[in-house]
Motif scaffolding. Structure first.
Motif, PDB file in Angstrom:
ATOM      1  N   UNK A 106       0.852  -1.187   0.000  1.00 19.90           N
ATOM      2  CA  UNK A 106       0.000   0.000   0.000  1.00 19.90           C
ATOM      3  C   UNK A 106       0.893   1.245   0.000  1.00 19.90           C
ATOM      4  N   UNK A 107       0.332   2.396  -0.384  1.00 21.57           N
ATOM      5  CA  UNK A 107       1.111   3.634  -0.302  1.00 21.57           C
ATOM      6  C   UNK A 107       1.636   3.871   1.121  1.00 21.57           C
ATOM      7  N   UNK A 108       0.832   3.552   2.126  1.00 22.48           N
ATOM      8  CA  UNK A 108       1.283   3.752   3.515  1.00 22.48           C
ATOM      9  C   UNK A 108       2.488   2.868   3.825  1.00 22.48           C
ATOM     10  N   UNK A 109       2.473   1.657   3.285  1.00 25.54           N
ATOM     11  CA  UNK A 109       3.620   0.763   3.499  1.00 25.54           C
ATOM     12  C   UNK A 109       4.878   1.265   2.791  1.00 25.54           C
ATOM     13  N   UNK A 110       4.687   1.881   1.620  1.00 26.12           N
ATOM     14  CA  UNK A 110       5.846   2.443   0.912  1.00 26.12           C
ATOM     15  C   UNK A 110       6.443   3.594   1.724  1.00 26.12           C
ATOM     16  N   UNK A 111       5.585   4.456   2.231  1.00 24.90           N
ATOM     17  CA  UNK A 111       6.073   5.534   3.098  1.00 24.90           C
ATOM     18  C   UNK A 111       6.754   4.941   4.326  1.00 24.90           C
ATOM     19  N   UNK A 112       6.171   3.849   4.846  1.00 24.88           N
ATOM     20  CA  UNK A 112       6.670   3.211   6.064  1.00 24.88           C
ATOM     21  C   UNK A 112       8.085   2.671   5.938  1.00 24.88           C
ATOM     22  N   UNK A 113       8.553   2.444   4.695  1.00 25.35           N
ATOM     23  CA  UNK A 113       9.932   1.982   4.504  1.00 25.35           C
ATOM     24  C   UNK A 113      10.922   2.979   5.106  1.00 25.35           C
ATOM     25  N   UNK A 114      10.500   4.243   5.142  1.00 24.45           N
ATOM     26  CA  UNK A 114      11.400   5.285   5.640  1.00 24.45           C
ATOM     27  C   UNK A 114      11.115   5.635   7.098  1.00 24.45           C
ATOM     28  N   UNK A 115      10.308   4.810   7.755  1.00 23.42           N
ATOM     29  CA  UNK A 115       9.970   5.093   9.150  1.00 23.42           C
ATOM     30  C   UNK A 115      11.234   5.115  10.012  1.00 23.42           C
ATOM     31  N   UNK A 116      11.397   6.175  10.789  1.00 20.27           N
ATOM     32  CA  UNK A 116      12.578   6.296  11.657  1.00 20.27           C
ATOM     33  C   UNK A 116      13.846   6.636  10.904  1.00 20.27           C
ATOM     34  N   UNK A 117      13.726   6.906   9.605  1.00 17.97           N
ATOM     35  CA  UNK A 117      14.910   7.139   8.794  1.00 17.97           C
ATOM     36  C   UNK A 117      14.891   8.506   8.107  1.00 17.97           C
ATOM     37  N   UNK A 118      14.028   9.380   8.602  1.00 18.16           N
ATOM     38  CA  UNK A 118      13.945  10.733   8.055  1.00 18.16           C
ATOM     39  C   UNK A 118      14.127  11.720   9.197  1.00 18.16           C
ATOM     40  N   UNK A 119      15.024  12.674   9.029  1.00 13.29           N
ATOM     41  CA  UNK A 119      15.168  13.691  10.066  1.00 13.29           C
ATOM     42  C   UNK A 119      15.479  15.043   9.434  1.00 13.29           C
ATOM     43  N   UNK A 120      15.226  16.061  10.189  1.00 13.97           N
ATOM     44  CA  UNK A 120      15.455  17.418   9.689  1.00 13.97           C
ATOM     45  C   UNK A 120      16.430  18.159  10.602  1.00 13.97           C
ATOM     46  N   UNK A 121      17.197  19.017   9.967  1.00 13.38           N
ATOM     47  CA  UNK A 121      18.200  19.784  10.706  1.00 13.38           C
ATOM     48  C   UNK A 121      18.512  21.059   9.934  1.00 13.38           C
ATOM     49  N   UNK A 122      18.965  22.086  10.665  1.00 18.32           N
ATOM     50  CA  UNK A 122      19.336  23.339   9.992  1.00 18.32           C
ATOM     51  C   UNK A 122      20.585  23.156   9.128  1.00 18.32           C
ATOM     52  N   UNK A 123      21.423  22.207   9.541  1.00 20.12           N
ATOM     53  CA  UNK A 123      22.646  21.975   8.779  1.00 20.12           C
ATOM     54  C   UNK A 123      22.565  20.653   8.029  1.00 20.12           C
ATOM     55  N   UNK A 124      23.255  20.605   6.912  1.00 18.87           N
ATOM     56  CA  UNK A 124      23.267  19.382   6.119  1.00 18.87           C
ATOM     57  C   UNK A 124      24.164  18.343   6.789  1.00 18.87           C
ATOM     58  N   UNK A 125      23.666  17.112   6.853  1.00 18.78           N
ATOM     59  CA  UNK A 125      24.427  16.029   7.485  1.00 18.78           C
ATOM     60  C   UNK A 125      25.128  15.216   6.396  1.00 18.78           C
ATOM     61  N   UNK A 126      26.464  15.234   6.363  1.00 19.00           N
ATOM     62  CA  UNK A 126      27.173  14.530   5.283  1.00 19.00           C
ATOM     63  C   UNK A 126      27.016  13.012   5.341  1.00 19.00           C
ATOM     64  N   UNK A 127      26.557  12.496   6.480  1.00 15.95           N
ATOM     65  CA  UNK A 127      26.411  11.040   6.608  1.00 15.95           C
ATOM     66  C   UNK A 127      25.065  10.531   6.089  1.00 15.95           C
TER      67      UNK A 127
END
Ligand SMILES: Nc1ncnc2c1ncn2[C@@H]1O[C@H](COP(=O)(O)OP(=O)(O)O)[C@@H](O)[C@H]1O
Ligand SMILES: [Mg+2]
Length: 277
Positions: free
Chosen positions: A213-234
């Motif tokens: 399902x579309x929700x499952x596709x989004x779920x692949x990235x669960x816990x793997x998306x974060x935001x920050x003011x600075x770019x993280x090279x890792x």
């Protein structure tokens, strides 16, 4: 409605569709993937235009490999090709009428009604007597869509139907899709998938890499998306958002501001895993 097992199709040395298994019942099924992934080739097989080299395919419970059953499938199938072959000297009315004749709508009065019905469904009634060559790209796309809708097909196969449509027309497309029991649709538009599709398949280089399902596709990235003011090279992938912060995909560092994934995040992560060495 669609039952494909281990479908394979090659052009010379290129395996355009490689061991694809897909099953779809009712609803809208989205096919995502980069250019060259094999979406069009798969859809052409589902539209009985192209025969698979290997594997088994059943459409509407019938076998497209048998001439008699193929005819029965085609009677109940609507197909929008990626590059529809419209006749520029025809009007939208003539074009749809021509398709209706090919689809064996022999009763003239009923055919006239059906042609008008589909032209109105794609809101082309005002230009239906103009020459196709004089129409805009979005109008041409809707002529082709109208052709696919003739006869209220049980199975609609649409190759990038939103191509050339403006946001308002895209919205119109959404209501059209609910008119057919089963729709198999290739698209580049991820928001379309989340809005329309009950099921999504993602293809890379001929192979299905995700089904769910579309929700499952989004779920692949669960816990793997974060935001920050600075770019993280890792991060495996990062980009600047309109708010000025960076959105990152990958393994978040401790203390990172993890956010809910979108469908784009899931897709991009999948694409990244595909291209990783
Ligand atoms: N008629 C053809 N002859 C040779 N190669 C083709 C043909 N059609 C598609 N291909 C190749 O098959 C692969 C899949 O193409 P296609 O099915 O059009 O993918 P998509 O619709 O996802 O962009 C690509 O590598 C493409 O170059
Ligand atoms: Mg294509």
């Amino acid at each position: 409605m669609i039952e494909a097992i281990a479908l394979t199709k090659s052009y010379g040395g290129t395996r355009a569709v490689d061991d694809v298994t897909l099953s779809a019942d009712r609803g809208v099924i989205g096919l995502l993937g980069p250019n060259g992934a094999g979406k069009t080739s798969l859809l052409r097989m589902a539209a009985t235009v192209l025969a698979p080299d290997e594997g088994s395919l059943r459409l509407l419970g019938l076998d497209p490999g048998r001439a008699d059953e193929r005819v029965q499938i085609r009677r109940r199938l609507g197909y929008l090709p990626q590059s529809p072959g419209l006749y520029p000297g025809f009007t939208p009315y003539d074009m749809v009428d021509y398709v209706a004749v090919l689809k064996e709508h022999t009763d003239r009065e009923r055919r006239r009604h059906e042609v008008r019905r589909v032209l109105e469904a794609v809101t082309l009634q005002d230009v239906m007597h103009r020459k196709i060559r004089a129409l805009s790209g979005g109008m041409k796309q809707r002529v082709a869509l109208a052709c696919a809708l003739v006869g209220q097909p049980d199975l609609l196969v649409l190759d990038e139907p939103a191509n050339g449509l403006d946001p308002d027309q895209r919205l119109g497309l959404r209501s059209l899709l609910s008119a057919a029991p089963t729709v198999l649709m290739a698209t580049h538009n991820i928001s379309e998938v989340s809005a329309l599709c009950q099921q999504v398949y993602v293809m890379f280089t001929g192979r299905v890499r995700f089904a769910g399902t579309p929700a499952e596709l989004a779920g692949l990235a669960h816990g793997r998306v974060w935001e920050d003011d600075r770019q993280d090279p890792d991060a495996v992938r990062s980009w600047l958002t309109p708010t000025g912060s960076y959105r990152h995909l990958g393994d978040p560092p401790s203390g990172a501001a993890v956010v809910d994934p979108t469908l784009d995040d899931g897709y991009l992560l999948l694409a990244r895993m595909e291209h990783a060495p």
